[in-house]
Design a protein around this motif. Structure first.
Motif, PDB file in Angstrom:
ATOM      1  N   UNK A 253      72.774  -6.042 -53.479  1.00 56.10           N
ATOM      2  CA  UNK A 253      71.717  -6.841 -52.860  1.00 56.10           C
ATOM      3  C   UNK A 253      71.794  -8.293 -53.319  1.00 56.10           C
ATOM      4  N   UNK A 254      72.051  -8.494 -54.614  1.00 57.59           N
ATOM      5  CA  UNK A 254      72.153  -9.858 -55.134  1.00 57.59           C
ATOM      6  C   UNK A 254      73.320 -10.609 -54.516  1.00 57.59           C
ATOM      7  N   UNK A 255      74.388  -9.868 -54.190  1.00 58.86           N
ATOM      8  CA  UNK A 255      75.573 -10.489 -53.595  1.00 58.86           C
ATOM      9  C   UNK A 255      75.496 -10.536 -52.072  1.00 58.86           C
ATOM     10  N   UNK A 256      74.364 -10.073 -51.508  1.00 60.46           N
ATOM     11  CA  UNK A 256      74.243 -10.043 -50.053  1.00 60.46           C
ATOM     12  C   UNK A 256      75.020  -8.920 -49.424  1.00 60.46           C
ATOM     13  N   UNK A 257      75.302  -7.844 -50.193  1.00 56.00           N
ATOM     14  CA  UNK A 257      76.097  -6.727 -49.690  1.00 56.00           C
ATOM     15  C   UNK A 257      75.256  -5.482 -49.448  1.00 56.00           C
ATOM     16  N   UNK A 258      73.964  -5.636 -49.299  1.00 61.50           N
ATOM     17  CA  UNK A 258      73.091  -4.510 -48.981  1.00 61.50           C
ATOM     18  C   UNK A 258      72.188  -4.940 -47.834  1.00 61.50           C
ATOM     19  N   UNK A 259      71.994  -4.041 -46.881  1.00 57.22           N
ATOM     20  CA  UNK A 259      71.170  -4.371 -45.726  1.00 57.22           C
ATOM     21  C   UNK A 259      71.723  -3.710 -44.479  1.00 57.22           C
ATOM     22  N   UNK A 260      71.413  -4.264 -43.324  1.00 59.71           N
ATOM     23  CA  UNK A 260      71.790  -3.674 -42.042  1.00 59.71           C
ATOM     24  C   UNK A 260      72.596  -4.662 -41.211  1.00 59.71           C
ATOM     25  N   UNK A 261      73.683  -4.179 -40.630  1.00 64.17           N
ATOM     26  CA  UNK A 261      74.486  -4.950 -39.685  1.00 64.17           C
ATOM     27  C   UNK A 261      74.251  -4.357 -38.297  1.00 64.17           C
ATOM     28  N   UNK A 262      73.886  -5.199 -37.339  1.00 60.19           N
ATOM     29  CA  UNK A 262      73.612  -4.754 -35.970  1.00 60.19           C
ATOM     30  C   UNK A 262      74.880  -4.942 -35.129  1.00 60.19           C
TER      31      UNK A 262
ATOM     32  N   UNK B  53      86.583   5.005 -37.631  1.00 57.92           N
ATOM     33  CA  UNK B  53      87.347   4.588 -38.810  1.00 57.92           C
ATOM     34  C   UNK B  53      86.607   3.502 -39.579  1.00 57.92           C
ATOM     35  N   UNK B  54      85.993   2.561 -38.859  1.00 54.21           N
ATOM     36  CA  UNK B  54      85.259   1.480 -39.531  1.00 54.21           C
ATOM     37  C   UNK B  54      84.084   2.028 -40.326  1.00 54.21           C
ATOM     38  N   UNK B  55      83.363   3.002 -39.755  1.00 50.17           N
ATOM     39  CA  UNK B  55      82.219   3.592 -40.455  1.00 50.17           C
ATOM     40  C   UNK B  55      82.652   4.334 -41.712  1.00 50.17           C
ATOM     41  N   UNK B  56      83.752   5.078 -41.624  1.00 49.94           N
ATOM     42  CA  UNK B  56      84.233   5.808 -42.796  1.00 49.94           C
ATOM     43  C   UNK B  56      84.614   4.846 -43.918  1.00 49.94           C
ATOM     44  N   UNK B  57      85.306   3.767 -43.563  1.00 49.70           N
ATOM     45  CA  UNK B  57      85.702   2.785 -44.579  1.00 49.70           C
ATOM     46  C   UNK B  57      84.489   2.072 -45.154  1.00 49.70           C
ATOM     47  N   UNK B  58      83.548   1.694 -44.284  1.00 52.69           N
ATOM     48  CA  UNK B  58      82.348   0.996 -44.750  1.00 52.69           C
ATOM     49  C   UNK B  58      81.551   1.875 -45.709  1.00 52.69           C
TER      50      UNK B  58
ATOM     51  N   UNK C 136      78.442   1.606 -49.547  1.00 53.04           N
ATOM     52  CA  UNK C 136      77.435   2.590 -49.109  1.00 53.04           C
ATOM     53  C   UNK C 136      76.034   2.012 -48.959  1.00 53.04           C
ATOM     54  N   UNK C 137      75.792   0.812 -49.497  1.00 55.00           N
ATOM     55  CA  UNK C 137      74.458   0.202 -49.381  1.00 55.00           C
ATOM     56  C   UNK C 137      74.250  -0.492 -48.046  1.00 55.00           C
ATOM     57  N   UNK C 138      75.317  -0.604 -47.233  1.00 55.84           N
ATOM     58  CA  UNK C 138      75.202  -1.273 -45.941  1.00 55.84           C
ATOM     59  C   UNK C 138      74.985  -0.229 -44.844  1.00 55.84           C
TER      60      UNK C 138
ATOM     61  N   UNK D  85      79.922 -17.899 -35.959  1.00 57.33           N
ATOM     62  CA  UNK D  85      80.516 -18.605 -37.092  1.00 57.33           C
ATOM     63  C   UNK D  85      79.576 -18.515 -38.289  1.00 57.33           C
ATOM     64  N   UNK D  86      80.149 -18.558 -39.490  1.00 54.91           N
ATOM     65  CA  UNK D  86      79.405 -18.435 -40.745  1.00 54.91           C
ATOM     66  C   UNK D  86      78.571 -17.148 -40.747  1.00 54.91           C
ATOM     67  N   UNK D  87      79.234 -15.997 -40.746  1.00 56.48           N
ATOM     68  CA  UNK D  87      78.533 -14.725 -40.537  1.00 56.48           C
ATOM     69  C   UNK D  87      77.724 -14.216 -41.721  1.00 56.48           C
ATOM     70  N   UNK D  88      78.041 -14.602 -42.934  1.00 59.20           N
ATOM     71  CA  UNK D  88      77.334 -14.073 -44.096  1.00 59.20           C
ATOM     72  C   UNK D  88      78.034 -12.859 -44.664  1.00 59.20           C
ATOM     73  N   UNK D  89      77.716 -12.489 -45.908  1.00 58.63           N
ATOM     74  CA  UNK D  89      78.458 -11.427 -46.604  1.00 58.63           C
ATOM     75  C   UNK D  89      78.326 -10.047 -45.983  1.00 58.63           C
ATOM     76  N   UNK D  90      77.182  -9.714 -45.396  1.00 57.43           N
ATOM     77  CA  UNK D  90      77.042  -8.390 -44.786  1.00 57.43           C
ATOM     78  C   UNK D  90      78.010  -8.213 -43.631  1.00 57.43           C
ATOM     79  N   UNK D  91      78.037  -9.176 -42.726  1.00 50.61           N
ATOM     80  CA  UNK D  91      78.945  -9.098 -41.579  1.00 50.61           C
ATOM     81  C   UNK D  91      80.399  -9.164 -42.050  1.00 50.61           C
TER      82      UNK D  91
END
Length: 310
Positions: free
Chosen positions: A95-104, A118-123, A128-130, A289-295
């Motif tokens: 969360x502190x690194x912006x790696x937790x949350x929801x990607x639409x 395949x993308x879901x399995x890797x993610x 696992x926090x995304x 552009x500039x998607x952020x760490x989650x994306x």
């Protein structure tokens, strides 16, 4: 002030970790070396834990170290507590690194079949926090939702040229013809595109998928023919229903066509390969552009570019 490591009355996380090392090694020297502790410190951790719990957890003499029945019962619970604390720490760091949350994420049928699993399995393995919030849509509605901020990533036909969008190629997909079982083409495996000159076609509004629309008309232009558009239907399933009952030709990606051929209980259609030329669609992941760490984390999990063969 540092946060307390107490996790219960008198119980500290470090004491649990020391106990679990002893339980796994059944040797104080090896357990101490594994934790980079002096052996007296390890023994002290165990003594304090046993005082807090109120029972003996480890029995030892000059010949062996073993868990008592109470220690065996305590071990499983201690493992669960330590694992939960570690997961909580990982979630906090994510969360502190912006790696937790929801990607639409928006996607179309081929992306749902060939890219997302395949993308879901890797993610899930890497992050696992995304969480993903997924919506199946055609290209036009996806790009509109992306522009309005309702999607973070779109998986669409065609590469948008907007300066504020970025893209990555995912998949190359041929188009096929879709006909009912009574249509003369139903007995054929493939048909040259030029034969569409004598057929009535079902198409869709170009705004729904401009790349697919243009691929069809580009193939017609290459073949030197004009298409006769008998109906315009924006729902791919409705296209199959109409093709099943009327003497018309619809269009679908090869992946959707294969699925329809094998389906039971739905409209009975047959897919027919088109050639000379084969209409081709390129599937892209598109994001702002500039998607952020989650994306960025999600994009890093997308599989390599591939091609569907027919």
């Amino acid at each position: 002030m540092a946060p307390s490591s107490d996790i219960g009355p008198g119980i500290e996380l470090r004491h649990l970790i020391s106990f679990l090392a002893i339980a796994e090694e059944l040797h104080f020297g090896r357990a101490a070396a594994r934790l980079h502790l002096a052996q007296p410190s390890l023994s002290q951790h165990l003594q304090r834990l046993e005082r807090s719990v109120g029972v003996e957890l480890v029995a030892r003499n000059s010949h062996e170290v073993r868990l008592t029945p109470a220690g065996e019962a305590f071990r499983e619970r201690a493992q669960d507590i330590v694992a939960r604390v570690r997961r909580a720490a990982q979630a906090a760091r994510a969360a502190a690194a912006g790696r937790a949350g929801t990607v639409r994420v928006g996607y179309n049928f081929p992306a749902g079949q060939r890219v997302l699993p395949a993308a879901l399995a890797t993610l899930n393995a890497r992050h696992p926090e995304i969480d993903l919030e997924m919506s199946e849509m055609r290209t036009g509605p996806q790009l509109a939702a992306l522009g309005e901020g309702r999607l973070d990533v779109a998986m669409v036909y065609g590469r948008p040229l907007a300066a504020d969008l970025r893209s990555r190629h995912l998949l190359r997909v041929p188009l096929v013809a879709v006909v009912g079982l009574r249509h003369p083409w139903a007995a054929r495996e493939r048909v040259p595109f030029v034969e569409l000159a004598g057929e009535s076609c079902i198409l869709f509004n170009r705004a729904q998928s401009s790349a697919m629309y243009d691929a069809i008309f580009s193939a017609a232009q290459t073949s030197g023919i004009r298409l006769t558009v008998a109906e315009e239907v924006d729902d791919p399933h409705a296209t199959a229903i109409i093709a099943a009952i009327k003497p018309v030709v619809g269009f679908a990606s090869a992946l959707r066509g294969r699925m329809a051929d094998g389906a039971t209980g739905g409209p009975r259609t047959k897919t027919v390969r088109l050639y000379d030329p084969v209409p081709i669609l390129d599937l892209y992941a598109v994001w702002r552009a500039q998607p952020g760490p989650l994306v960025e984390a999600f994009l890093s999990c997308l599989p390599a570019s591939s091609e569907v063969t027919i």
